[in-house]
Design a protein around this motif. Structure first.
Motif, PDB file in Angstrom:
ATOM      1  N   SER A  87       0.811  -1.218   0.000  1.00  0.00           N
ATOM      2  CA  SER A  87       0.000   0.000   0.000  1.00  0.00           C
ATOM      3  C   SER A  87       0.843   1.266   0.000  1.00  0.00           C
ATOM      4  N   VAL A  88       2.098   1.173   0.455  1.00  0.00           N
ATOM      5  CA  VAL A  88       2.984   2.334   0.536  1.00  0.00           C
ATOM      6  C   VAL A  88       4.223   2.039  -0.315  1.00  0.00           C
ATOM      7  N   PRO A  89       4.192   2.359  -1.610  1.00  0.00           N
ATOM      8  CA  PRO A  89       5.300   1.995  -2.503  1.00  0.00           C
ATOM      9  C   PRO A  89       6.630   2.613  -2.112  1.00  0.00           C
ATOM     10  N   TRP A 112       3.553   1.022  11.629  1.00  0.00           N
ATOM     11  CA  TRP A 112       3.109   0.128  12.693  1.00  0.00           C
ATOM     12  C   TRP A 112       1.686  -0.335  12.344  1.00  0.00           C
ATOM     13  N   ALA A 113       0.834  -0.440  13.362  1.00  0.00           N
ATOM     14  CA  ALA A 113      -0.503  -0.995  13.138  1.00  0.00           C
ATOM     15  C   ALA A 113      -1.354  -0.007  12.336  1.00  0.00           C
ATOM     16  N   SER A 114      -1.409  -0.220  11.035  1.00  0.00           N
ATOM     17  CA  SER A 114      -2.170   0.628  10.124  1.00  0.00           C
ATOM     18  C   SER A 114      -3.459  -0.088   9.732  1.00  0.00           C
ATOM     19  N   THR A 115      -4.229   0.519   8.829  1.00  0.00           N
ATOM     20  CA  THR A 115      -5.513  -0.069   8.450  1.00  0.00           C
ATOM     21  C   THR A 115      -5.743   0.074   6.955  1.00  0.00           C
ATOM     22  N   LEU A 116      -6.462  -0.892   6.390  1.00  0.00           N
ATOM     23  CA  LEU A 116      -6.765  -0.919   4.950  1.00  0.00           C
ATOM     24  C   LEU A 116      -8.187  -1.417   4.764  1.00  0.00           C
ATOM     25  N   ARG A 117      -8.946  -0.741   3.911  1.00  0.00           N
ATOM     26  CA  ARG A 117     -10.295  -1.176   3.561  1.00  0.00           C
ATOM     27  C   ARG A 117     -10.619  -0.778   2.121  1.00  0.00           C
ATOM     28  N   TYR A 118     -11.654  -1.432   1.589  1.00  0.00           N
ATOM     29  CA  TYR A 118     -12.146  -1.155   0.237  1.00  0.00           C
ATOM     30  C   TYR A 118     -13.495  -0.466   0.340  1.00  0.00           C
ATOM     31  N   ARG A 119     -13.664   0.597  -0.435  1.00  0.00           N
ATOM     32  CA  ARG A 119     -14.916   1.350  -0.474  1.00  0.00           C
ATOM     33  C   ARG A 119     -15.556   1.146  -1.844  1.00  0.00           C
ATOM     34  N   SER A 120     -16.680   0.459  -1.868  1.00  0.00           N
ATOM     35  CA  SER A 120     -17.285   0.074  -3.142  1.00  0.00           C
ATOM     36  C   SER A 120     -17.912   1.251  -3.871  1.00  0.00           C
ATOM     37  N   SER A 121     -18.346   2.299  -3.138  1.00  0.00           N
ATOM     38  CA  SER A 121     -19.056   3.403  -3.784  1.00  0.00           C
ATOM     39  C   SER A 121     -18.179   4.138  -4.792  1.00  0.00           C
ATOM     40  N   ASN A 122     -16.870   4.183  -4.538  1.00  0.00           N
ATOM     41  CA  ASN A 122     -15.974   4.820  -5.513  1.00  0.00           C
ATOM     42  C   ASN A 122     -14.868   3.877  -5.973  1.00  0.00           C
ATOM     43  N   ASP A 123     -15.033   2.568  -5.686  1.00  0.00           N
ATOM     44  CA  ASP A 123     -14.106   1.534  -6.157  1.00  0.00           C
ATOM     45  C   ASP A 123     -12.666   1.890  -5.787  1.00  0.00           C
ATOM     46  N   LYS A 124     -12.428   2.093  -4.473  1.00  0.00           N
ATOM     47  CA  LYS A 124     -11.111   2.550  -4.057  1.00  0.00           C
ATOM     48  C   LYS A 124     -10.715   1.896  -2.742  1.00  0.00           C
ATOM     49  N   PHE A 133       4.081   8.899  15.916  1.00  0.00           N
ATOM     50  CA  PHE A 133       3.153   9.623  16.789  1.00  0.00           C
ATOM     51  C   PHE A 133       2.780  10.997  16.246  1.00  0.00           C
ATOM     52  N   GLY A 134       3.022  11.223  14.972  1.00  0.00           N
ATOM     53  CA  GLY A 134       2.771  12.541  14.406  1.00  0.00           C
ATOM     54  C   GLY A 134       1.563  12.551  13.505  1.00  0.00           C
ATOM     55  N   LYS A 135       1.799  12.580  12.212  1.00  0.00           N
ATOM     56  CA  LYS A 135       0.729  12.676  11.233  1.00  0.00           C
ATOM     57  C   LYS A 135       0.242  11.295  10.809  1.00  0.00           C
ATOM     58  N   THR A 136      -0.977  11.267  10.287  1.00  0.00           N
ATOM     59  CA  THR A 136      -1.538  10.051   9.708  1.00  0.00           C
ATOM     60  C   THR A 136      -1.445  10.157   8.192  1.00  0.00           C
ATOM     61  N   TYR A 137      -0.706   9.229   7.605  1.00  0.00           N
ATOM     62  CA  TYR A 137      -0.481   9.227   6.172  1.00  0.00           C
ATOM     63  C   TYR A 137      -1.567   8.419   5.466  1.00  0.00           C
ATOM     64  N   ILE A 138      -1.873   8.830   4.238  1.00  0.00           N
ATOM     65  CA  ILE A 138      -2.972   8.226   3.479  1.00  0.00           C
ATOM     66  C   ILE A 138      -2.467   7.839   2.098  1.00  0.00           C
ATOM     67  N   TRP A 139      -2.738   6.608   1.710  1.00  0.00           N
ATOM     68  CA  TRP A 139      -2.512   6.145   0.338  1.00  0.00           C
ATOM     69  C   TRP A 139      -3.794   5.476  -0.154  1.00  0.00           C
ATOM     70  N   THR A 140      -4.113   5.679  -1.417  1.00  0.00           N
ATOM     71  CA  THR A 140      -5.290   5.049  -2.009  1.00  0.00           C
ATOM     72  C   THR A 140      -4.922   4.405  -3.339  1.00  0.00           C
ATOM     73  N   SER A 141      -5.752   3.450  -3.748  1.00  0.00           N
ATOM     74  CA  SER A 141      -5.604   2.832  -5.059  1.00  0.00           C
ATOM     75  C   SER A 141      -6.971   2.485  -5.604  1.00  0.00           C
ATOM     76  N   ALA A 159      -2.389   0.735  -8.260  1.00  0.00           N
ATOM     77  CA  ALA A 159      -1.724   2.016  -8.548  1.00  0.00           C
ATOM     78  C   ALA A 159      -1.922   2.923  -7.340  1.00  0.00           C
ATOM     79  N   TRP A 160      -1.008   2.840  -6.390  1.00  0.00           N
ATOM     80  CA  TRP A 160      -1.162   3.557  -5.124  1.00  0.00           C
ATOM     81  C   TRP A 160      -0.773   5.021  -5.268  1.00  0.00           C
ATOM     82  N   GLU A 161      -1.582   5.879  -4.672  1.00  0.00           N
ATOM     83  CA  GLU A 161      -1.398   7.329  -4.759  1.00  0.00           C
ATOM     84  C   GLU A 161      -1.353   7.909  -3.352  1.00  0.00           C
TER      85      GLU A 161
END
Length: 557
Positions: A87-89, A112-124, A133-141, A159-161
């Motif tokens: 998920s994080v290239p 560390w303990a991150s999370t991943l899910r699929y959202r069908s409404s936008n196929d992502k 302990f700072g920011k929360t990073y986001i990647w989508t595909s 294709a992770w962004e």
């Protein structure tokens, strides 16, 4: 297990995509068997988050400073898994993740303990991870129609962004996409909070504390679910229990609490209690809990057990006859679909990309390695760092050791090494050893080096190692085979040191000669990651030399 867990005395609590690989599928799967055995995957895939799309299960895991990060595995039966993407290239968390300033760099930091899910409404697909302990990073595909294809995504289509991070730490987070398509994240230690995300999932709408544990109790590792009309958050009390929080009043609670497992015995000796993970349902409506066991020196390995539901809507673990976590259970899903077996793999690096079994010790210098391509294949590793310290050397390529015992054999063309270069095969962790070639002037000799060590906590280099034994001169050789045989049978909490041996071949891989003493592996947990096989090439004088990694063979022993 989250970052604060390193304050817990764990011992006291004791009871892929194969783009570049030629896969040997002669090894035995558990697919279509009546029963499966725990652990389902004897590899270091901790802090797991597991979910299902149609008939396909996905599993996301932690990788700390290894890159690419956050591997994703898929399965059709919850038993046989293969890595399909990361998920994080590239670790976009700051310069230290490039390993350009020596140690401590980013060892034991990162994902560390991150999370991943699929959202069908936008196929992502959405991945969230708090870093340092700072920011929360986001990647989508894009899911490329996964919701319409029974969960299938072609590995070539990931294709992770990266997106701008959220300026808040969702510590040990679990993502829920509700029936109305709203997105929530449960997170925190020791108090558990739930945040509502914006419609696009890229910012926060609001957040509140939904559960406070008894004073002095640590809980973390949140995973959030909706089953029927009730909301559930699974949390771990490291490192021996899993709790269930339940709300019938909406995602923000109030939540009640019950224990799912506490100090449960089995299914392996000399390993920690099964805890921290998530639950998932099968297409026919059965539920399973997937957790991990602290199984050092090999790391944290996943185990699976069925769940049943009480009349008042609480999940309970199905135990064995002795009340423990079963060593075996019926296979969750009977299917004709199968995934490539990673337990016995020959990788000749013939594709356009590395397979997702592989991860670099930090972000690599992409200008200093290449896949040769063509029928011959091979991975060309140019020296990327001038150093005496393997922990400071960029572009060390690693993959997990398969338990309980396995060997990793690298074939290297060493004919283009430069004066002062060091290349070979390493058993990589905070205490490490390797077998390789040292090039001095025009002479190249095989050596075993042990005693490599990072300091615990600061993760700076304590020792660059010592030459334990010197083998033959191979100055006129092109190809040398290096083999590491590792026993990662759990020895957590014991004084037993599992050992590794090193050997080499200069006769075309026909005969292997052992070199050096057995290396005693560490059973400690503070580095979190288990031992890995690795291949390296670094300079001690100047850049310019290179080796070609012609193949890697993993073989269970």
């Amino acid at each position: 297990m989250g970052r604060l867990s390193n304050l817990i005395p764990l011992v006291a609590l004791l009871s892929g995509s194969a783009t570049s690989a030629a896969i040997d599928q002669t090894s035995i799967h558990q697919t279509r068997a009546t029963d499966f055995s725990n652990p389902v995957l004897w590899e270091d895939y901790p802090d797991l988050d597991v979910f299902r799309i149609g008939s396909t299960f996905y599993y996301s895991s932690s990788t700390f400073a290894y890159s690419p990060g956050a591997p994703v595995l898929k399965s059709y039966d919850l038993v046989n898994w293969t890595p399909v993407t990361h998920s994080v290239p590239t670790l976009n968390f700051g310069g230290r993740y490039n390993l350009t300033g020596g140690t401590p760099a980013a060892y034991v930091k990162g994902i560390w303990a991150s999370t991943l899910r699929y959202r069908s409404s936008n196929d992502k697909f959405y991945w969230y991870g708090c870093v340092e302990f700072g920011k929360t990073y986001i990647w989508t595909s894009s899911g490329t129609g996964a919701g319409d294809k029974d969960g299938e995504v072609d590995p070539a289509d990931w294709a992770w962004e990266a997106h701008p991070p959220i300026d808040k730490c969702y510590y040990d987070s679990g993502l829920l996409i509700d029936d109305d398509d709203k997105m929530y994240i449960a997170y925190g230690n020791p108090n558990i909070e739930v945040a509502e995300l914006s419609d696009d999932g890229l910012s926060q709408v609001g957040s509140r504390v939904v559960y406070r544990p008894p004073s002095g109790t640590t809980i973390e590792g949140a995973r959030m679910y909706k089953v029927g009309e009730a909301y559930y958050i699974l949390v771990t009390r490291p490192a021996d229990a899993e709790w269930v929080l339940k709300s019938t009043s909406g995602p923000f609670g109030p939540y009640e609490q019950r224990e799912l497992v506490t100090r449960i015995s089995g299914p392996l000796r000399n390993a920690g209690f099964s805890h921290q993970g998530g639950m998932v349902d099968t297409p026919n409506g059965d539920w399973y809990y997937v957790a991990f066991m602290d199984a050092y020196p090999g790391g944290r390995i996943p185990v699976v057990a069925p769940l049943r539901w009480t009349d008042d809507g609480w999940p309970e673990l199905v135990t064995d006859a002795q009340g423990g976590w079963g060593a075996s259970y019926p296979v969750p899903v009977q299917t004709d679909k199968s995934v490539p077996d990673g337990k016995q793999i020959l990788d000749e690096f013939t594709g356009a990309e590395l397979s997702h079994h592989w991860e670099w010790n930090h972000n690599p210098d992409t200008s200093r390695f290449s896949l040769a391509g063509g029928d011959e294949g091979g991975l060309v590793l140019q020296t990327a760092t001038v150093t005496e310290d393997i922990f400071s050397a960029r572009n060390t390529l690693t993959r997990r050791v398969v338990g309980p015992k396995s060997s990793g054999t690298f074939r290297l063309d060493v004919s283009k090494m430069g004066d002062g270069d060091r290349a070979g095969a390493v058993l990589f962790r905070d205490t490490a050893a390797y077998i390789g070639v040292w090039k001095q002037g025009d002479e190249a000799s095989i050596v075993v080096v042990d005693g490599l060590e990072l300091s615990q906590g600061s993760w700076t280099t304590v020792s660059t190692g010592r030459v334990a034994e010197t083998g033959p001169v191979v100055s006129n050789a092109d190809d040398v085979w290096f083999r590491i045989e590792a026993d990662i049978t759990p020895a957590f909490g014991t004084n037993t040191a599992r050992t590794t041996t090193f050997s080499y071949s200069v006769d075309g891989g026909e005969t292997f000669v052992r070199l050096g003493p057995a290396f005693s592996m560490s059973n400690t947990w503070q580095y979190f990651t288990g031992y890995r096989f690795g291949v390296f090439n670094f300079a001690t004088k100047e850049l310019g030399g290179e080796v070609k990694v012609k193949s890697f063979q993993l073989q269970p022993l």
